[in-house]
Write a protein that holds these residues in place. Structure first.
Motif, PDB file in Angstrom:
ATOM      1  N   SER A  97       6.536 -22.383  -1.953  1.00  0.00           N
ATOM      2  CA  SER A  97       4.984 -22.982  -1.271  1.00  0.00           C
ATOM      3  C   SER A  97       4.025 -23.672  -1.311  1.00  0.00           C
ATOM      4  CB  SER A  97       4.256 -21.699  -0.625  1.00  0.00           C
ATOM      5  OG  SER A  97       3.976 -21.067  -1.139  1.00  0.00           O
ATOM      6  N   TRP A  98       4.542 -23.816  -2.975  1.00  0.00           N
ATOM      7  CA  TRP A  98       3.205 -24.290  -4.088  1.00  0.00           C
ATOM      8  C   TRP A  98       3.727 -26.152  -4.033  1.00  0.00           C
ATOM      9  CZ3 TRP A  98       0.670 -21.483  -8.093  1.00  0.00           C
ATOM     10  CH2 TRP A  98      -0.604 -20.792  -7.612  1.00  0.00           C
ATOM     11  N   THR A  99       3.646 -27.000  -2.857  1.00  0.00           N
ATOM     12  CA  THR A  99       4.034 -28.401  -2.880  1.00  0.00           C
ATOM     13  C   THR A  99       2.890 -29.683  -2.929  1.00  0.00           C
ATOM     14  OG1 THR A  99       4.031 -27.710  -1.132  1.00  0.00           O
ATOM     15  CG2 THR A  99       6.271 -27.355  -2.122  1.00  0.00           C
ATOM     16  N   GLN A 100       1.521 -28.697  -3.578  1.00  0.00           N
ATOM     17  CA  GLN A 100       0.308 -29.925  -2.685  1.00  0.00           C
ATOM     18  C   GLN A 100      -0.047 -30.192  -4.454  1.00  0.00           C
ATOM     19  OE1 GLN A 100      -3.293 -31.315  -0.876  1.00  0.00           O
ATOM     20  NE2 GLN A 100      -3.451 -29.308  -1.623  1.00  0.00           N
ATOM     21  N   TYR A 101       0.549 -31.563  -4.612  1.00  0.00           N
ATOM     22  CA  TYR A 101       0.815 -32.355  -6.569  1.00  0.00           C
ATOM     23  C   TYR A 101      -0.154 -33.174  -6.880  1.00  0.00           C
ATOM     24  CZ  TYR A 101       5.233 -30.487  -6.299  1.00  0.00           C
ATOM     25  OH  TYR A 101       6.638 -29.615  -6.538  1.00  0.00           O
ATOM     26  N   ILE A 102      -1.071 -32.828  -7.809  1.00  0.00           N
ATOM     27  CA  ILE A 102      -2.335 -33.526  -8.008  1.00  0.00           C
ATOM     28  C   ILE A 102      -2.178 -33.924  -9.467  1.00  0.00           C
ATOM     29  CG2 ILE A 102      -5.148 -33.094  -8.799  1.00  0.00           C
ATOM     30  CD1 ILE A 102      -3.723 -32.110  -5.567  1.00  0.00           C
ATOM     31  N   SER A 103      -2.901 -35.646  -8.866  1.00  0.00           N
ATOM     32  CA  SER A 103      -2.806 -36.185 -10.760  1.00  0.00           C
ATOM     33  C   SER A 103      -4.661 -36.352 -11.324  1.00  0.00           C
ATOM     34  CB  SER A 103      -1.984 -37.782 -11.152  1.00  0.00           C
ATOM     35  OG  SER A 103      -2.507 -37.793 -12.592  1.00  0.00           O
ATOM     36  N   GLY A 104      -4.473 -35.739 -11.885  1.00  0.00           N
ATOM     37  CA  GLY A 104      -6.282 -35.157 -12.353  1.00  0.00           C
ATOM     38  C   GLY A 104      -6.283 -34.013 -13.012  1.00  0.00           C
ATOM     39  N   PRO A 105      -8.031 -33.694 -13.029  1.00  0.00           N
ATOM     40  CA  PRO A 105      -7.804 -32.536 -13.936  1.00  0.00           C
ATOM     41  C   PRO A 105      -8.540 -31.595 -12.505  1.00  0.00           C
ATOM     42  CG  PRO A 105     -10.243 -34.363 -13.592  1.00  0.00           C
ATOM     43  CD  PRO A 105      -8.501 -34.322 -13.213  1.00  0.00           C
ATOM     44  N   ALA A 106      -8.403 -30.006 -13.379  1.00  0.00           N
ATOM     45  CA  ALA A 106      -8.570 -29.296 -11.729  1.00  0.00           C
ATOM     46  C   ALA A 106      -9.818 -29.072 -12.341  1.00  0.00           C
ATOM     47  CB  ALA A 106      -8.362 -27.763 -12.861  1.00  0.00           C
ATOM     48  N   PRO A 107     -11.169 -28.202 -11.321  1.00  0.00           N
ATOM     49  CA  PRO A 107      -9.736 -27.461 -10.218  1.00  0.00           C
ATOM     50  C   PRO A 107     -10.936 -29.018  -8.851  1.00  0.00           C
ATOM     51  CG  PRO A 107     -12.461 -26.205 -10.758  1.00  0.00           C
ATOM     52  CD  PRO A 107     -12.178 -27.668 -12.076  1.00  0.00           C
ATOM     53  N   ALA A 144      -8.213 -22.718  -3.492  1.00  0.00           N
ATOM     54  CA  ALA A 144      -7.098 -22.539  -3.355  1.00  0.00           C
ATOM     55  C   ALA A 144      -6.112 -22.325  -4.743  1.00  0.00           C
ATOM     56  CB  ALA A 144      -6.022 -23.369  -2.387  1.00  0.00           C
ATOM     57  N   PRO A 145      -5.128 -22.035  -4.396  1.00  0.00           N
ATOM     58  CA  PRO A 145      -4.497 -20.964  -5.445  1.00  0.00           C
ATOM     59  C   PRO A 145      -4.121 -22.774  -6.497  1.00  0.00           C
ATOM     60  CG  PRO A 145      -3.854 -19.041  -4.117  1.00  0.00           C
ATOM     61  CD  PRO A 145      -5.132 -20.863  -3.455  1.00  0.00           C
ATOM     62  N   TYR A 146      -3.905 -22.697  -7.803  1.00  0.00           N
ATOM     63  CA  TYR A 146      -2.908 -23.896  -8.088  1.00  0.00           C
ATOM     64  C   TYR A 146      -2.438 -23.191 -10.000  1.00  0.00           C
ATOM     65  CZ  TYR A 146      -7.692 -24.258 -11.474  1.00  0.00           C
ATOM     66  OH  TYR A 146      -8.685 -24.086 -12.484  1.00  0.00           O
ATOM     67  N   LEU A 147      -1.927 -24.132 -10.109  1.00  0.00           N
ATOM     68  CA  LEU A 147      -1.107 -23.803 -11.213  1.00  0.00           C
ATOM     69  C   LEU A 147      -1.080 -25.473 -12.443  1.00  0.00           C
ATOM     70  CD1 LEU A 147       1.991 -23.070 -13.065  1.00  0.00           C
ATOM     71  CD2 LEU A 147       1.588 -24.941 -12.992  1.00  0.00           C
ATOM     72  N   ILE A 176      -0.501 -24.178 -20.000  1.00  0.00           N
ATOM     73  CA  ILE A 176      -1.328 -23.923 -18.112  1.00  0.00           C
ATOM     74  C   ILE A 176      -1.911 -22.993 -17.767  1.00  0.00           C
ATOM     75  CG2 ILE A 176       1.416 -22.502 -17.146  1.00  0.00           C
ATOM     76  CD1 ILE A 176       3.193 -23.250 -18.885  1.00  0.00           C
ATOM     77  N   SER A 177      -1.936 -23.618 -16.959  1.00  0.00           N
ATOM     78  CA  SER A 177      -2.860 -22.451 -16.555  1.00  0.00           C
ATOM     79  C   SER A 177      -3.249 -22.082 -14.848  1.00  0.00           C
ATOM     80  CB  SER A 177      -4.576 -23.366 -16.399  1.00  0.00           C
ATOM     81  OG  SER A 177      -4.912 -24.081 -17.627  1.00  0.00           O
ATOM     82  N   VAL A 178      -3.556 -21.072 -14.694  1.00  0.00           N
ATOM     83  CA  VAL A 178      -2.552 -20.839 -13.350  1.00  0.00           C
ATOM     84  C   VAL A 178      -4.063 -19.971 -12.252  1.00  0.00           C
ATOM     85  CG1 VAL A 178      -1.225 -18.791 -12.008  1.00  0.00           C
ATOM     86  CG2 VAL A 178      -0.380 -19.912 -13.908  1.00  0.00           C
ATOM     87  N   LEU A 179      -4.373 -19.812 -11.500  1.00  0.00           N
ATOM     88  CA  LEU A 179      -6.061 -19.870 -10.825  1.00  0.00           C
ATOM     89  C   LEU A 179      -5.434 -18.540  -9.569  1.00  0.00           C
ATOM     90  CD1 LEU A 179      -9.071 -19.377 -10.565  1.00  0.00           C
ATOM     91  CD2 LEU A 179      -8.651 -21.574  -8.928  1.00  0.00           C
TER      92      LEU A 179
END
Length: 346
Positions: A97-107, A144-147, A176-179
């Motif tokens: 279900s983790w299918t939203q891909y981002i190119s940039g910095p968190a968060p 929202a949760p992210y990796l 690797i960061s997980v929130l």
């Protein structure tokens, strides 16, 4: 004969009477000689066996001391309902279900759908320009949760409000960061992380090897394909294509006109130039196609190279592989070219 001489004579007579016959004496001598030879042979055999055993033991001990743990060339299939994500030198499993891909910095994903967990990559598309990202964590209403791969925070654990925790680990030289607000889920994701020692799950090495195919066979029936994306030679992401999309891609490449790479527009940079390696799997063999996606090409064609033939494909060919992880949401609305802000030291 005096008394002493008589005593000696009597003693010799008694020993002579007890002595064996000549033929028996010869047999005894031969038997003793055989026993001596056998004893020597057994002794030599024991010594030789001891020497061999010592050599074997020494060899085993040396091998044990020099042996290193075997390197996993390619990881196995992900757990049911999960999939592999890779970046540079690391790979990790996340839920499907983790299918939203981002190119940039968190968060800084304020434009993203907060109902869908994200997988982010802190890419360097914009070169010397920074990103406007001043928040350590988004407000609860937009969180929202992210990796996230390779973001700016140092390895360690940070706890936020309402039970949310962000943990960062260094895997194969890549952060690797997980929130999440689910500690068990966070640990499961991070515990699945592996360095890429050969290739990732999709067959992608950490470094672009360039054209290395043996030519596409137009008659080959394609069953699937692996896609490896690179930027400046480093792995960005890997993915898989089903039979339909993979076959359509192969047909478009084979149907494209032959020719070397088209010229680039003068003064155009290389901000978004990426390369792809598409490995097409058929029933009989697999073939690789190397692609340059350069938006500065004057005729907007895509250069392909299967190791034998160079072609100029159209953008529709590239669209077939630039899906999902290969078409992330770009941080255009947080990019400030006038007054760039470096991401905070989170």
């Amino acid at each position: 004969m005096d008394a002493s001489e008589k005593l000696i004579a009597d003693t010799l007579s008694r020993h002579a009477a007890d002595a064996p016959a000549d033929d028996h004496l010869l047999a005894v001598v031969h038997a003793r000689l055989r026993r001596r030879r056998t004893g020597r042979s057994i002794g030599a055999t024991v010594l030789a066996f001891a020497a061999v055993a010592t050599a074997i033991t020494a060899s085993h001990s040396l091998t044990t001391e020099l042996r290193t743990d075997p390197q996993v060339a390619r990881p196995g299939a992900p757990a049911p309902g999960w999939h592999w994500e890779s970046y540079k030198t690391a790979q990790v499993q996340v839920p499907d279900s983790w299918t939203q891909y981002i190119s940039g910095p968190a968060p800084c994903t304020t434009f993203a759908n907060s109902a869908v967990p994200s997988v982010g990559r802190f890419n360097g598309w914009l070169g010397k320009y920074g990103y406007t990202c001043e928040d350590a964590v988004l407000p609860l209403g937009r969180r929202a949760p992210y990796l996230w791969f390779n973001d700016v925070q140092a390895p360690g654990t940070k706890r936020y409000d309402a039970g949310w925790t962000e943990e960062t680990r260094l895997v194969g030289g890549t952060k690797i960061s997980v929130l999440t607000n689910d500690d068990a889920l966070r640990r499961r994701i991070l515990d699945s992380a592996r360095p890429i020692t050969g290739t990732d799950y999709y067959g992608c090495p950490p470094t672009d090897l360039g054209p290395h195919g043996t030519g596409l066979d137009a008659k080959e029936q394609i069953t699937s394909a692996d896609v490896c994306e690179y930027w400046h030679g480093s792995l960005v992401a890997g993915s898989q294509l089903g039979a339909g999309t993979a076959s359509a891609f192969a047909q478009r490449v084979n149907g494209s006109p032959e020719g070397s790479r088209s010229p680039r527009a003068k003064g155009c940079g290389n901000i978004d130039q990426r390369t792809y390696v598409v490995t097409l799997h058929g029933r009989a063999k697999s073939d690789s196609v190397w692609i340059i996606a350069d938006y500065c090409i004057t005729d907007r064609t895509v250069s392909t190279d299967d190791g034998i033939t160079q072609r100029r494909a159209d953008r529709g060919t590239l669209d077939l592989i630039q899906q999902g992880v290969h078409r992330p949401i770009q941080p255009s609305d947080i990019f400030d070219p006038v007054r760039p802000i470096t991401p905070p030291n989170r």
